[in-house]
Design an enzyme around this catalytic site. Sequence first.
Site, PDB file in Angstrom:
ATOM      1  CD  GLU A 160      -2.806  -1.360   2.363  1.00 14.16           C
ATOM      2  OE1 GLU A 160      -2.822  -0.469   3.215  1.00 14.16           O
ATOM      3  OE2 GLU A 160      -3.523  -2.386   2.434  1.00 14.16           O
ATOM      4  CD  GLU A 265      -4.873  -7.636   1.717  1.00 12.37           C
ATOM      5  OE1 GLU A 265      -5.750  -6.898   2.211  1.00 12.37           O
ATOM      6  OE2 GLU A 265      -3.661  -7.405   1.843  1.00 12.37           O
TER       7      GLU A 265
HETATM    8  O1  G3I Z   1      -3.446  -6.721  18.748  1.00 10.94           O
HETATM    9  C1  G3I Z   1      -4.423  -5.853  19.306  1.00 10.94           C
HETATM   10  C2  G3I Z   1      -4.851  -6.358  20.639  1.00 10.94           C
HETATM   11  O2  G3I Z   1      -3.744  -6.313  21.505  1.00 10.94           O
HETATM   12  C3  G3I Z   1      -5.993  -5.499  21.166  1.00 10.94           C
HETATM   13  O3  G3I Z   1      -6.465  -6.027  22.353  1.00 10.94           O
HETATM   14  C4  G3I Z   1      -7.138  -5.452  20.155  1.00 10.94           C
HETATM   15  C5  G3I Z   1      -8.256  -4.539  20.582  1.00 10.94           C
HETATM   16  O4  G3I Z   1      -8.953  -4.012  19.462  1.00 10.94           O
HETATM   17  O5  G3I Z   1      -6.641  -4.975  18.931  1.00 10.94           O
HETATM   18  C6  G3I Z   1      -5.631  -5.799  18.392  1.00 10.94           C
HETATM   19  O6  G3I Z   1      -5.228  -5.230  17.192  1.00 10.94           O
HETATM   20  C7  G3I Z   1      -6.115  -5.388  16.097  1.00 10.94           C
HETATM   21  C8  G3I Z   1      -5.356  -6.120  14.989  1.00 10.94           C
HETATM   22  O7  G3I Z   1      -6.159  -6.169  13.839  1.00 10.94           O
HETATM   23  C9  G3I Z   1      -4.960  -7.537  15.386  1.00 10.94           C
HETATM   24  O8  G3I Z   1      -6.078  -8.306  15.709  1.00 10.94           O
HETATM   25  C10 G3I Z   1      -6.554  -4.008  15.626  1.00 10.94           C
HETATM   26  O9  G3I Z   1      -7.372  -3.396  16.587  1.00 10.94           O
HETATM   27  C11 G3I Z   1      -7.288  -4.114  14.320  1.00 10.94           C
HETATM   28  O10 G3I Z   1      -7.523  -2.818  13.795  1.00 10.94           O
HETATM   29  C12 G3I Z   1      -6.443  -4.886  13.333  1.00 10.94           C
HETATM   30  O11 G3I Z   1      -7.143  -4.934  12.107  1.00 10.94           O
HETATM   31  C13 G3I Z   1      -6.441  -5.507  11.016  1.00 10.94           C
HETATM   32  C14 G3I Z   1      -6.123  -4.414  10.003  1.00 10.94           C
HETATM   33  O12 G3I Z   1      -5.503  -5.006   8.862  1.00 10.94           O
HETATM   34  C15 G3I Z   1      -5.181  -3.388  10.591  1.00 10.94           C
HETATM   35  O13 G3I Z   1      -4.699  -2.539   9.657  1.00 10.94           O
HETATM   36  C16 G3I Z   1      -7.341  -6.549  10.389  1.00 10.94           C
HETATM   37  O14 G3I Z   1      -7.495  -7.630  11.298  1.00 10.94           O
HETATM   38  C17 G3I Z   1      -6.732  -7.063   9.093  1.00 10.94           C
HETATM   39  O15 G3I Z   1      -7.674  -7.849   8.426  1.00 10.94           O
HETATM   40  C18 G3I Z   1      -6.365  -5.888   8.198  1.00 10.94           C
HETATM   41  O16 G3I Z   1      -5.713  -6.397   7.049  1.00 10.94           O
HETATM   42  C19 G3I Z   1      -5.362  -5.440   6.047  1.00 10.94           C
HETATM   43  C20 G3I Z   1      -4.155  -5.949   5.340  1.00 10.94           C
HETATM   44  O17 G3I Z   1      -3.119  -6.217   6.259  1.00 10.94           O
HETATM   45  C21 G3I Z   1      -3.669  -4.969   4.283  1.00 10.94           C
HETATM   46  N1  G3I Z   1      -4.735  -4.643   3.355  1.00 10.94           N
HETATM   47  C22 G3I Z   1      -5.973  -4.200   3.962  1.00 10.94           C
HETATM   48  C23 G3I Z   1      -6.456  -5.234   4.977  1.00 10.94           C
HETATM   49  C24 G3I Z   1      -7.777  -4.843   5.537  1.00 10.94           C
HETATM   50  O18 G3I Z   1      -7.635  -3.670   6.274  1.00 10.94           O
END
Ligand code: G3I
Length: 378
Positions: A160, A265
């Site tokens: 990205e 994805e």
């Molecule tokens: O790890 C923390 C945890 O410690 C905490 O308790 C919890 C509370 O919300 O959050 C956890 O982090 C989360 C993380 O995923 C791991 O589970 C974040 O809040 C959450 O925002 C994060 O979202 C991920 C997102 O990327 C972040 O940018 C999604 O699961 C994941 O599907 C998404 O994937 C991205 C690709 O990497 C790149 N392309 C877009 C795609 C969708 O956004």
Amino acid sequence: MNKSIVTAVLVLFCCGLRAQSLNVERPGSGSIPSLKEVFRDDFLIGAALNMSEVEERDPAVSALIASQFNTLTPENNMKAAFLHPGWDRYDFVQADEVVGFAMRHHMKVNGHCLIWHSQLPAYMRGMQDADSVRRYFTDHITTVAGRYDGKVYSWDVVNEALNEDGTLRKSIFQRSLGDNYIVEAFRLAQKAAPHTQLYYNDYNIERGSKREGAVALVKKIQAAGVRIDGVGIQGHWSAGRVPLEDIEKSIQEFAALGVKVMFTELDLSVLPSPRGHGGADVSDRAAYEDQLNPYVNGLPDSVQAVLAQSYAQLFGLFMKYRDKIGRVTFWGVDDGQSWLNGFPVRGRTNYPLLFDRQLRPKPAFYKVIGTAERAGVM
Ligand code: G3I
């Protein structure tokens, strides 16, 4: 035997082989076709996995993954925030578990991702010092790509990096290291991981100016004499509004550069988009409203049919270009764990994948399987 009889016998024989490969047992669910088997000769079929799946907490989920997919992408656990929590400290426990899961189930791993402006370790967020950014950048790529060389099949080396108009995003890396940082990332990855496929990955790069930006980026890397093996089109689209023409053009244009095209994805949202929202910019969120969450009690048949039709069109296109496509990865296994239940509006009930919340194949699944069968008969 005349020629048409020989052809008919061959077609029947091939269909029989395809049909045999369709019957895969899954505990508790009877027998359903297997995506990885029906597309075996076409492209890899993958899913993004979270740690609950990697740690095999639910045997039915593990069985479904093992029967359907031959490649996986860790949804979060190879990102820098997880792998590189301290300036001089790496934590490989979860990433090693990902590799272990893949080995147990004979799957390939796509490492996701080495350089991304998001999900950075806390100490890097807001970092202004260019020397420190360079040290982090060099050390991170060299250490992580080096450790997993030969253990992961591929890396999303840079994720990205482009704006919607095709210019370079003013990320922490661009600001500190200049426009050439992407070439440098691939150069470092190539050195550290000579046995690993190296990809550029982004959302909306099937579209107009952003596609042109991606083409220019690949050419720039190649012109520098640095290896890039593929481009990943993320594929976060909406059911009924999949940009098929743009996708077809981008397959043609990226493939013409001599790189593999991946759909990395894939998911198709069925929910209304606030502000005509599109793509996957994780900072782009909207407030919850009931009218943005219309299918809390289940997906109506009419919407299920639109979803199935969109998936059928998409896989019809993938099959047309199967010699150019290396992999198709869904961003999740079942609807219940899709990130789209929380993005761009938190707390919604979305249905973007091929398996429902009870792990049952949806009509879209059978439509996708059908595209392989049709291609097999032609
Ligand atoms: O790890 C923390 C945890 O410690 C905490 O308790 C919890 C509370 O919300 O959050 C956890 O982090 C989360 C993380 O995923 C791991 O589970 C974040 O809040 C959450 O925002 C994060 O979202 C991920 C997102 O990327 C972040 O940018 C999604 O699961 C994941 O599907 C998404 O994937 C991205 C690709 O990497 C790149 N392309 C877009 C795609 C969708 O956004």
